[in-house]
Write a protein that holds these residues in place. Structure first.
Motif, short mmCIF file in Angstrom:
data_model
loop_
_atom_site.label_atom_id
_atom_site.label_comp_id
_atom_site.label_asym_id
_atom_site.label_seq_id
_atom_site.Cartn_x
_atom_site.Cartn_y
_atom_site.Cartn_z
N ILE A 1 33.50 69.81 15.12
CA ILE A 1 33.62 71.43 15.42
C ILE A 1 33.56 71.95 13.92
O ILE A 1 33.31 72.91 13.55
N VAL A 2 34.59 71.15 13.13
CA VAL A 2 35.19 71.96 11.93
C VAL A 2 34.11 71.63 10.89
O VAL A 2 33.49 72.65 10.13
N THR B 1 35.29 64.94 18.09
CA THR B 1 34.90 66.26 18.25
C THR B 1 35.55 67.24 17.43
O THR B 1 34.94 68.14 17.02
N LEU B 2 36.76 67.18 17.12
CA LEU B 2 37.38 68.03 16.14
C LEU B 2 36.68 68.15 14.88
O LEU B 2 36.61 69.31 14.13
N VAL C 1 40.69 74.34 19.00
CA VAL C 1 39.92 74.49 17.71
C VAL C 1 38.85 74.85 18.18
O VAL C 1 38.32 75.66 17.30
N LYS D 1 30.87 71.63 11.66
CA LYS D 1 29.66 72.47 11.95
C LYS D 1 29.73 73.80 11.47
O LYS D 1 28.85 74.49 10.98
N ASN D 2 31.14 74.11 11.66
CA ASN D 2 31.58 75.55 11.18
C ASN D 2 31.60 75.73 9.78
O ASN D 2 31.47 76.82 8.90
N TYR E 1 37.36 78.97 16.35
CA TYR E 1 36.02 79.23 15.75
C TYR E 1 35.22 80.13 16.40
O TYR E 1 34.03 79.97 16.26
N MET F 1 41.10 70.28 22.15
CA MET F 1 39.64 70.44 21.50
C MET F 1 39.61 72.01 21.83
O MET F 1 38.75 72.66 21.36
N ASN G 1 32.11 78.77 19.08
CA ASN G 1 30.99 77.98 17.96
C ASN G 1 30.97 76.52 18.08
O ASN G 1 31.81 76.27 17.14
N ILE G 2 30.16 75.82 18.83
CA ILE G 2 30.34 74.40 18.86
C ILE G 2 28.92 73.80 18.55
O ILE G 2 27.95 74.46 18.80
#
Lengths: 33, 214
Positions: free
Chosen positions: B81-82, B77-78, A25, B84-85, A29, A22, A32-33
């Motif tokens: 995150i992906v 969660t991955l 990743v 959301k971005n 980015y 986690m 930014n979560i």
């Protein structure tokens, strides 16, 4: 007792690997979560 | 292939097993949201099945459930995150139903029933079949509800998937002269759509059984 220790070790290791994945990743980015 | 086909048709998680109905009813207001949610669930199912199948012999019975939930939660969660971005508007629309994938009965059920007992190959086939079946069910529901509720079809909206592909694909006034029934995009419409689709599928099944017995 041995079974309990093995269980705790497996759980801790899984948590660490999942957390590392986690974080990878998350840092890709730019946090930014 | 038979396993995949079985999971899509005879053991479809939404229309036959009636599992995962929460996202199935909540996010199927447009066709685009339906297949995006389906793809997210397919990804989580596939990845978690592979990992759980690989480590199945190393995990003691005592910590099976927490370890599986950890793995499933990580992949969810991955995905969050992906999404959301890459697709922030779609992420905000799917909202709470993305983290709810973690407690989706389909994913946890397949992990306990298949991935923790079978080898990696069978787990992958099972995940693909179940995920595709779920995605197909959501797409059928989404198509029905959007057509009847708004008389439009959103395949790739400008705020959604079109951000990745570069071109939007939204059709308006699909059925000329049809006055949309707005309740179909509301929660009551979700239950109505599912009920009629289930009734239709059961009717086909009964007719097929009669045909086979004759």
């Amino acid at each position: 007792m041995k079974k309990n220790i093995k269980g705790i070790l497996v759980l801790t290791l899984t948590a660490l690997i999942c957390g590392a994945l986690m974080y990878l990743v998350y840092s890709y980015y730019g946090g930014n979560i | 292939m038979k396993r995949i086909w079985n999971n899509i048709t005879k053991e479809n998680s939404v229309f036959v097993l009636l599992l995962g109905l929460c996202p199935a009813l909540a996010v199927t207001t447009t066709f685009e949201k339906s297949y995006v949610m389906g793809i997210c669930v397919l990804f989580v199912l596939l990845c978690s099945n592979i990992i759980i199948s690989i480590i199945r012999k190393l995990v003691p019975e005592l910590v099976k459930i927490p370890v599986f939930i950890l793995i499933i939660g990580t992949f969810v969660t991955l995905v969050e995150i992906v999404l959301k971005n890459e697709l922030p508007e779609l992420y905000s629309v799917l909202n709470i139903y993305l983290p709810l994938i973690t407690v989706n009965c389909i994913i946890f059920g397949r992990a306990l029933e298949v991935a923790s007992k079978e080898n990696v190959g069978k787990s992958i086939l099972d995940a693909i079949g179940t995920g595709l079946g779920f995605t197909l069910a959501l797409m059928i529901l989404g198509l029905t509800r959007e057509l009847l509720g708004t008389n439009t079809l959103t395949i790739m909206s400008r705020e959604g998937v079109a951000k990745l592909t570069g071109s939007s694909l939204v059709f308006g006034d699909i059925i000329p002269g049809f006055i949309p029934v707005n309740i179909m995009v509301k929660p009551a419409g979700a239950f109505l759509s599912l009920a009629f689709l289930l009734a239709f599928i059961n009717y086909i099944k009964i007719r097929r059984k009669k045909h086979v017995s004759n």
